[in-house]
Design a protein around this motif. Structure first.
Motif, PDB file in Angstrom:
ATOM      1  N   LYS A  16      -8.245   7.271  -1.241  1.00  0.00           N
ATOM      2  CA  LYS A  16      -7.565   8.450  -0.679  1.00  0.00           C
ATOM      3  C   LYS A  16      -7.173   9.439  -1.773  1.00  0.00           C
ATOM      4  CE  LYS A  16      -3.000   9.601   1.158  1.00  0.00           C
ATOM      5  NZ  LYS A  16      -1.710   9.036   1.603  1.00  0.00           N
ATOM      6  N   HIS A  17      -6.715   8.909  -2.908  1.00  0.00           N
ATOM      7  CA  HIS A  17      -6.253   9.756  -4.010  1.00  0.00           C
ATOM      8  C   HIS A  17      -7.358  10.070  -5.025  1.00  0.00           C
ATOM      9  CE1 HIS A  17      -1.947   9.956  -3.128  1.00  0.00           C
ATOM     10  NE2 HIS A  17      -2.026   8.693  -2.716  1.00  0.00           N
ATOM     11  N   ALA A  18      -8.583   9.633  -4.743  1.00  0.00           N
ATOM     12  CA  ALA A  18      -9.714   9.858  -5.655  1.00  0.00           C
ATOM     13  C   ALA A  18      -9.420   9.337  -7.059  1.00  0.00           C
ATOM     14  CB  ALA A  18     -10.089  11.339  -5.693  1.00  0.00           C
ATOM     15  N   VAL A  19      -8.801   8.145  -7.124  1.00  0.00           N
ATOM     16  CA  VAL A  19      -8.588   7.484  -8.414  1.00  0.00           C
ATOM     17  C   VAL A  19      -9.956   7.223  -9.036  1.00  0.00           C
ATOM     18  CG1 VAL A  19      -7.786   5.347  -9.505  1.00  0.00           C
ATOM     19  CG2 VAL A  19      -6.388   6.457  -7.753  1.00  0.00           C
ATOM     20  N   THR A  20     -10.104   7.543 -10.318  1.00  0.00           N
ATOM     21  CA  THR A  20     -11.439   7.490 -10.939  1.00  0.00           C
ATOM     22  C   THR A  20     -11.865   6.086 -11.358  1.00  0.00           C
ATOM     23  OG1 THR A  20     -10.456   7.997 -13.112  1.00  0.00           O
ATOM     24  CG2 THR A  20     -11.269   9.862 -11.782  1.00  0.00           C
ATOM     25  N   HIS A  21     -10.887   5.220 -11.689  1.00  0.00           N
ATOM     26  CA  HIS A  21     -11.214   3.881 -12.186  1.00  0.00           C
ATOM     27  C   HIS A  21     -10.264   2.855 -11.569  1.00  0.00           C
ATOM     28  CE1 HIS A  21     -12.823   6.623 -15.185  1.00  0.00           C
ATOM     29  NE2 HIS A  21     -13.573   5.664 -15.669  1.00  0.00           N
ATOM     30  N   VAL A  22     -10.829   1.770 -11.059  1.00  0.00           N
ATOM     31  CA  VAL A  22     -10.031   0.661 -10.531  1.00  0.00           C
ATOM     32  C   VAL A  22     -10.307  -0.572 -11.381  1.00  0.00           C
ATOM     33  CG1 VAL A  22      -9.622  -0.880  -8.577  1.00  0.00           C
ATOM     34  CG2 VAL A  22      -9.974   1.567  -8.181  1.00  0.00           C
ATOM     35  N   VAL A  23      -9.237  -1.186 -11.872  1.00  0.00           N
ATOM     36  CA  VAL A  23      -9.334  -2.396 -12.681  1.00  0.00           C
ATOM     37  C   VAL A  23      -8.986  -3.585 -11.803  1.00  0.00           C
ATOM     38  CG1 VAL A  23      -8.553  -3.573 -14.770  1.00  0.00           C
ATOM     39  CG2 VAL A  23      -8.593  -1.066 -14.695  1.00  0.00           C
ATOM     40  N   LEU A  24      -9.888  -4.561 -11.708  1.00  0.00           N
ATOM     41  CA  LEU A  24      -9.642  -5.761 -10.906  1.00  0.00           C
ATOM     42  C   LEU A  24      -9.262  -6.901 -11.838  1.00  0.00           C
ATOM     43  CD1 LEU A  24     -12.588  -5.536  -8.337  1.00  0.00           C
ATOM     44  CD2 LEU A  24     -10.173  -4.963  -7.955  1.00  0.00           C
ATOM     45  N   ALA A  25      -8.107  -7.500 -11.593  1.00  0.00           N
ATOM     46  CA  ALA A  25      -7.589  -8.546 -12.476  1.00  0.00           C
ATOM     47  C   ALA A  25      -7.131  -9.745 -11.672  1.00  0.00           C
ATOM     48  CB  ALA A  25      -6.424  -7.999 -13.297  1.00  0.00           C
ATOM     49  N   GLY A  26      -7.000 -10.889 -12.339  1.00  0.00           N
ATOM     50  CA  GLY A  26      -6.423 -12.066 -11.704  1.00  0.00           C
ATOM     51  C   GLY A  26      -7.421 -13.012 -11.071  1.00  0.00           C
ATOM     52  N   GLY A  27      -8.703 -12.820 -11.313  1.00  0.00           N
ATOM     53  CA  GLY A  27      -9.704 -13.735 -10.759  1.00  0.00           C
ATOM     54  C   GLY A  27     -10.966 -13.007 -10.345  1.00  0.00           C
ATOM     55  N   ILE A  28     -11.910 -13.770  -9.826  1.00  0.00           N
ATOM     56  CA  ILE A  28     -13.184 -13.188  -9.388  1.00  0.00           C
ATOM     57  C   ILE A  28     -12.940 -12.279  -8.188  1.00  0.00           C
ATOM     58  CG2 ILE A  28     -15.467 -13.720  -8.443  1.00  0.00           C
ATOM     59  CD1 ILE A  28     -15.327 -16.387  -9.977  1.00  0.00           C
ATOM     60  N   PRO A  29     -13.463 -11.052  -8.207  1.00  0.00           N
ATOM     61  CA  PRO A  29     -13.248 -10.132  -7.077  1.00  0.00           C
ATOM     62  C   PRO A  29     -13.776 -10.729  -5.775  1.00  0.00           C
ATOM     63  CG  PRO A  29     -14.172  -8.966  -8.963  1.00  0.00           C
ATOM     64  CD  PRO A  29     -14.226 -10.425  -9.296  1.00  0.00           C
ATOM     65  N   PRO A  61       0.813  -1.225   0.000  1.00  0.00           N
ATOM     66  CA  PRO A  61       0.000   0.000   0.000  1.00  0.00           C
ATOM     67  C   PRO A  61       0.848   1.277   0.000  1.00  0.00           C
ATOM     68  CG  PRO A  61      -0.990  -1.631   1.454  1.00  0.00           C
ATOM     69  CD  PRO A  61       0.328  -2.195   1.009  1.00  0.00           C
ATOM     70  N   ASP A  62       1.955   1.290   0.730  1.00  0.00           N
ATOM     71  CA  ASP A  62       2.804   2.482   0.763  1.00  0.00           C
ATOM     72  C   ASP A  62       3.418   2.777  -0.605  1.00  0.00           C
ATOM     73  OD1 ASP A  62       2.295   2.952   3.411  1.00  0.00           O
ATOM     74  OD2 ASP A  62       4.160   2.054   4.157  1.00  0.00           O
ATOM     75  N   LEU A  63       3.850   1.736  -1.296  1.00  0.00           N
ATOM     76  CA  LEU A  63       4.430   1.926  -2.625  1.00  0.00           C
ATOM     77  C   LEU A  63       3.378   2.426  -3.612  1.00  0.00           C
ATOM     78  CD1 LEU A  63       6.799  -1.173  -3.018  1.00  0.00           C
ATOM     79  CD2 LEU A  63       7.472   1.239  -2.884  1.00  0.00           C
ATOM     80  N   LEU A  64       2.174   1.861  -3.546  1.00  0.00           N
ATOM     81  CA  LEU A  64       1.113   2.321  -4.433  1.00  0.00           C
ATOM     82  C   LEU A  64       0.759   3.776  -4.135  1.00  0.00           C
ATOM     83  CD1 LEU A  64      -0.949   1.760  -6.670  1.00  0.00           C
ATOM     84  CD2 LEU A  64      -2.547   0.998  -4.892  1.00  0.00           C
ATOM     85  N   ASP A  65       0.720   4.119  -2.859  1.00  0.00           N
ATOM     86  CA  ASP A  65       0.436   5.491  -2.446  1.00  0.00           C
ATOM     87  C   ASP A  65       1.421   6.458  -3.113  1.00  0.00           C
ATOM     88  OD1 ASP A  65      -0.787   7.549  -0.942  1.00  0.00           O
ATOM     89  OD2 ASP A  65       0.662   7.340   0.666  1.00  0.00           O
ATOM     90  N   ALA A  66       2.690   6.115  -3.064  1.00  0.00           N
ATOM     91  CA  ALA A  66       3.722   6.972  -3.654  1.00  0.00           C
ATOM     92  C   ALA A  66       3.602   7.017  -5.175  1.00  0.00           C
ATOM     93  CB  ALA A  66       5.107   6.465  -3.247  1.00  0.00           C
ATOM     94  N   GLU A  67       3.256   5.877  -5.784  1.00  0.00           N
ATOM     95  CA  GLU A  67       3.169   5.813  -7.248  1.00  0.00           C
ATOM     96  C   GLU A  67       2.002   6.646  -7.780  1.00  0.00           C
ATOM     97  OE1 GLU A  67       4.854   5.142 -10.641  1.00  0.00           O
ATOM     98  OE2 GLU A  67       5.668   4.233  -8.828  1.00  0.00           O
ATOM     99  N   ILE A  68       0.873   6.571  -7.097  1.00  0.00           N
ATOM    100  CA  ILE A  68      -0.280   7.377  -7.516  1.00  0.00           C
ATOM    101  C   ILE A  68       0.033   8.865  -7.364  1.00  0.00           C
ATOM    102  CG2 ILE A  68      -2.686   7.967  -7.013  1.00  0.00           C
ATOM    103  CD1 ILE A  68      -3.097   5.064  -6.119  1.00  0.00           C
ATOM    104  N   ALA A  69       0.640   9.236  -6.234  1.00  0.00           N
ATOM    105  CA  ALA A  69       0.988  10.642  -6.011  1.00  0.00           C
ATOM    106  C   ALA A  69       1.948  11.146  -7.085  1.00  0.00           C
ATOM    107  CB  ALA A  69       1.604  10.810  -4.623  1.00  0.00           C
ATOM    108  N   ALA A  70       2.932  10.325  -7.442  1.00  0.00           N
ATOM    109  CA  ALA A  70       3.905  10.716  -8.469  1.00  0.00           C
ATOM    110  C   ALA A  70       3.247  10.843  -9.834  1.00  0.00           C
ATOM    111  CB  ALA A  70       5.043   9.700  -8.517  1.00  0.00           C
ATOM    112  N   THR A  71       2.282   9.968 -10.118  1.00  0.00           N
ATOM    113  CA  THR A  71       1.572  10.033 -11.404  1.00  0.00           C
ATOM    114  C   THR A  71       0.721  11.294 -11.483  1.00  0.00           C
ATOM    115  OG1 THR A  71       1.506   7.603 -11.455  1.00  0.00           O
ATOM    116  CG2 THR A  71       0.040   8.763 -12.972  1.00  0.00           C
ATOM    117  N   LYS A  72       0.049  11.622 -10.375  1.00  0.00           N
ATOM    118  CA  LYS A  72      -0.779  12.839 -10.334  1.00  0.00           C
ATOM    119  C   LYS A  72       0.066  14.103 -10.516  1.00  0.00           C
ATOM    120  CE  LYS A  72      -4.200  12.988  -7.280  1.00  0.00           C
ATOM    121  NZ  LYS A  72      -4.926  12.820  -5.983  1.00  0.00           N
ATOM    122  N   ALA A  73       1.323  14.031 -10.137  1.00  0.00           N
ATOM    123  CA  ALA A  73       2.211  15.181 -10.318  1.00  0.00           C
ATOM    124  C   ALA A  73       2.586  15.379 -11.785  1.00  0.00           C
ATOM    125  CB  ALA A  73       3.481  15.003  -9.478  1.00  0.00           C
ATOM    126  N   LEU A  74       2.417  14.314 -12.593  1.00  0.00           N
ATOM    127  CA  LEU A  74       2.800  14.369 -14.004  1.00  0.00           C
ATOM    128  C   LEU A  74       1.618  14.552 -14.957  1.00  0.00           C
ATOM    129  CD1 LEU A  74       5.431  11.462 -13.978  1.00  0.00           C
ATOM    130  CD2 LEU A  74       5.909  13.921 -14.093  1.00  0.00           C
TER     131      LEU A  74
END
Length: 340
Positions: free
Chosen positions: A95-108, A57-70
């Motif tokens: 937390k980051h108000a991501v607009t779309h979440v893609v669920l992959a790898g099996g039934i949610p 979760p911490d790594l994803l948090d940083a990645e989303i924040a960095a993407t929003k900066a770009l």
């Protein structure tokens, strides 16, 4: 700005759903679909998707924040349903108000779709549907859109080709639902065909893997430029008790090592040392490590070169904006010829 009236008309449901100009999603490729490529695709009018993969979760948090900066444009996050911290990752997206979440790898898992759609910053849910029956079940369970992906794709694949899935599923689903088609798409002419069949847009991964903005190692990209369609092969399942989803990648020593790894994991299952869920998780961690060796370190012999069969159409490094413009031009020209 160039306009593509026929293409844009057929993509309208997809672009309105995604909030972008071209209903072209980038497939989530671990280590490749990160801040640089994702923001470039969104900035070019497409829809970038962060590959969370095995991130904490911490790594994803940083990645989303960095993407929003770009980029100030919409982008999505792809989450693996078997991730042990799935609900924490969903909370990071909220937390980051991501607009779309893609669920992959099996039934949610139970409650995951509701968690994505019901928080303070609700997101739209996109799911992968390998069969018509599962597609209908996912839509009943709250999925807002589907990706139907054929076995020509890179990475984790199902057993049926894109063209067959599209013929089976688009007539049944596309009038009432947003459906994207993926797997083996490398040119705009193919996009035109799927749009005419009812798709709201498409998803491509391999075509973007070697973009100028991709951080993939130069040797990783060179392996793609040298490859032909037949070099992208599916992994073999060693033990029927270990339901490993096949993975398509360029053949190298790493594909052989995966066969050995499966035997090791099957052995630990035999001895009762791990449960089935843990065995599958070990497989996912193997792929994450093997991908990193190829994409980041440039070890193209021992790492995993996940690629779809469209890899033969990837011949050089190009900016994302040029790739999207070329796909849209090819699609528009194909639709124009057909109308004429």
């Amino acid at each position: 700005m160039t306009t593509y009236p026929k293409t844009e008309a057929l993509m309208r449901r997809g672009t309105e759903f995604l909030g972008c100009e071209a209903a072209i999603l980038c497939g989530a490729m671990s280590w490749v679909s990160e801040r640089n490529l994702v923001s470039a695709i969104s900035n070019a009018g497409g829809f970038g998707v962060i590959a969370c993969g095995a991130m904490t979760p911490d790594l994803l948090d940083a990645e989303i924040a960095a993407t929003k900066a770009l980029t100030d444009r919409p982008f999505g996050v792809n989450l693996i349903t078997m991730h042990p911290d799935l609900f924490d990752l969903i909370a990071v997206c909220e937390k980051h108000a991501v607009t779309h979440v893609v669920l992959a790898g099996g039934i949610p898992p139970k409650g995951s779709v509701e968690a994505i759609k019901g928080g303070a910053n609700p997101a739209k849910v996109i799911c992968f549907a390998p069969t018509l029956a599962l597609a209908k079940k996912l839509l009943r369970s709250g999925a807002d859109a589907l990706v139907i992906e054929g076995m020509e794709a890179g990475g984790h694949i199902g057993p049926v080709s894109t063209s067959v899935l599209a013929q089976e599923m688009l007539p049944e689903l596309s009038q009432e639902h947003v459906v994207f088609v993926a797997g083996g798409i490398g040119r705009g002419q193919a996009i035109a065909g799927y749009l005419e069949m009812g798709a709201a847009g498409v998803q491509l991964g391999t075509r973007f893997a070697c973009a100028s903005e991709s951080i993939a190692h130069p040797d990783f990209k060179k392996a793609f430029f040298r490859a032909s369609a037949r070099d992208a092969i599916a992994s073999v399942q060693v033990d029927p008790r270990l339901p490993v989803i096949p993975v398509r990648a360029l053949k190298n020593r790493g594909t052989e090592e995966f066969t050995v790894k499966q035997r090791e994991i099957a052995g630990t299952l035999d001895r009762g040392e791990i449960a089935m869920a843990e065995a599958q998780l070990q497989v996912e961690h193997y792929w994450a490590g093997a991908l990193r060796r190829a994409v980041i370190d440039g070890d193209v012999e021992n790492g995993s070169l996940m690629a779809g069969q469209s890899v033969g159409m990837v011949k050089s490094e190009e900016p994302v904006a040029d790739i999207i413009a070329q796909l849209m031009n090819e699609c528009e020209e194909a639709l124009t010829r057909r109308k004429a």
